[in-house]
Design an enzyme around this catalytic site. Structure first.
Site, PDB file in Angstrom:
ATOM      1  N   CYS A 108       4.305   6.201   3.481  1.00 53.03           N
ATOM      2  CA  CYS A 108       4.471   4.860   2.960  1.00 53.03           C
ATOM      3  C   CYS A 108       3.648   3.953   3.480  1.00 53.03           C
ATOM      4  O   CYS A 108       3.736   3.714   4.560  1.00 53.03           O
ATOM      5  CB  CYS A 108       5.746   4.306   2.887  1.00 53.03           C
ATOM      6  N   GLY A 109       2.499   3.532   2.755  1.00 54.07           N
ATOM      7  CA  GLY A 109       1.573   2.488   3.509  1.00 54.07           C
ATOM      8  C   GLY A 109       2.322   1.133   3.837  1.00 54.07           C
ATOM      9  O   GLY A 109       1.881   0.587   4.828  1.00 54.07           O
ATOM     10  N   HIS A 110       3.025   0.635   2.720  1.00 55.52           N
ATOM     11  CA  HIS A 110       3.324  -0.912   3.050  1.00 55.52           C
ATOM     12  C   HIS A 110       4.344  -0.822   4.052  1.00 55.52           C
ATOM     13  O   HIS A 110       4.243  -1.779   4.955  1.00 55.52           O
ATOM     14  CB  HIS A 110       4.055  -1.334   1.465  1.00 55.52           C
ATOM     15  N   SER A 313      -0.386   4.276   0.441  1.00 49.36           N
ATOM     16  CA  SER A 313      -0.971   5.748   0.221  1.00 49.36           C
ATOM     17  C   SER A 313      -1.357   5.729  -1.104  1.00 49.36           C
ATOM     18  O   SER A 313      -2.173   6.774  -1.078  1.00 49.36           O
ATOM     19  CB  SER A 313       0.441   6.525   0.481  1.00 49.36           C
TER      20      SER A 313
END
Length: 396
Positions: A108-110, A313
């Site tokens: 998870c990018g955020h 992502s």
């Protein structure tokens, strides 16, 4: 002692339940509920084994924190894991499990952008035992740390402000991370849509098939242009219920084609379709519009959660796809917008990914992607289960 303190001490908790403490953050409007205290010990030698243990033995806690009445269908969470097989050999500083309305994601990018700030700001070594070991770059006023996600180790750089002997994260500058290896898994895949699954917009366009791309940025995504689904001008707003129906049908069809996600050198636990990102036509142009003309994407992930952020992502996957198609070179930076950050009426937006929530993505050598954005604190919470009815959470 007031009620808040008594709740925090567990006086209102059912037997065999723990008080869970969390820090609340958002990245581009997408929440991250970060568990910092009260989560049970995770059995297993590897992070993927710990993820499996959480899913099989502790999933009631995920449901309690993510679902109603403490959360909602769109809630997202992160569970810090102080020790993993990668921290033990010095390749990572801390591990994390990501969770949502359906289960546990692989990347998870955020949430990574949010975790970067928290891990710099915390002074609690029970939360982050290796906090004193993270690298401090005095020349650039940055801290660097290595986050072990289920997909692999992600390198995170956090801008900092010095306050005497103490440093804290700088909310006015972008956090950035370098993804795991990201790649295009399949390009121009034709997906036949059976008549009973065709949504109204596809029927109106007289189509029976959709062309999609599949890319990986720590998780697998279908990336599909809006017109392929029979929609137009998603950037200007769209009936999300109609788009939800279309992407759910598409995810069902593509997700069933297991061969598309195998043979890429990944662990079996990572070989599944996580989300569908609907993009505009500009995604097919050379340079993708750069920083001036942000690319809009609407991401439906897990059990059709709608990402409020541009999906970190997903940005890794989209940059890798554009690079594979010859549309983007190493170092070229692109602004990626969500429906929120694309809204010009919202305050404080800028091309570097400001408070309005845009991300910036760029490819770097080795098949990796740099993703930049800002995360902000929204609160701190303690959660208890006083009654059996709400103990495991629910959705309506």
């Amino acid at each position: 002692m007031d009620v808040f303190e008594r709740i925090s001490l567990g006086e209102y908790s059912l037997e065999q339940t723990s008080v869970i403490s969390a820090v609340e953050m958002h990245t581009g409007g997408e929440p991250t509920r970060i568990v910092v205290r009260g989560y049970p010990h995770l059995e297993g030698d590897t992070l993927l084994e710990k993820r499996a243990y959480a899913r099989e033995k502790l999933d009631e806690i995920r449901r309690r924190l993510m679902l109603e009445p403490r959360g909602h269908k769109e809630m997202y969470g992160a569970i810090l894991v102080p020790e993993t097989e990668r921290t033990r050999i010095g390749e990572a500083d801390v591990g994390v499990l990501f969770c949502h309305n359906e289960g546990y994601s692989t990347m998870c990018g955020h949430a990574t952008l949010a975790l970067g700030r928290l891990l710099v700001d915390t002074e609690d070594e029970q939360v982050f035992p290796r906090r004193r070991q993270i690298h401090f770059d005095g020349s650039n006023d940055e801290c660097r740390l290595r986050l072990h996600a289920p997909c692999g180790v992600v390198e995170v750089t956090v801008p900092i402000i010095r306050q005497g002997n103490r440093v804290r994260s700088d909310p006015g500058r972008n956090v950035r991370f370098v993804s795991v290896r990201s790649f295009a898994a399949a390009v121009d895949v034709t997906v036949e849509v059976p008549e009973e699954l065709r949504w109204p917009e596809l029927q109106k366009a007289g189509k029976h098939a959709v062309k999609v791309d599949i890319a990986y940025g720590g998780a697998f995504y279908v990336i599909v242009q809006e017109k392929e689904l029979g929609f137009e001008h998603v950037r200007n707003g769209v009936d999300l219920k109609r788009l939800d129906a279309a992407t759910a049908a598409l995810k069902r069809l593509v997700g069933a084609r297991k061969d598309l996600f195998r043979g890429h050198g990944l662990e079996a636990e990572l070989e599944y379709l996580y989300g569908v990102i609907v993009v505009d036509e500009g995604e097919g142009q050379v340079g993708l519009g750069g920083l001036d003309d942000g690319r809009v994407g609407v991401c439906f992930f897990a059990d059709q959660q709608i990402d409020r952020s541009p999906t970190g992502s997903g940005v890794s996957a989209r940059v890798a796809l554009a690079r594979a198609k010859g549309l983007l070179g190493d170092g070229e930076r692109v602004r990626f917008d969500s429906l929120l950050s694309a809204d010009a009426t919202r305050p404080d937006g800028d091309v570097e990914g400001g408070a309005a929530g845009a991300f910036v993505g760029s490819a770097v050598p080795g098949g990796r992607v740099v993703v930049e954005g800002r995360a902000f604190y929204t609160g701190a919470s303690v959660f208890v289960a006083e009654d059996a009815f709400s103990r495991g959470g629910f959705l309506v």
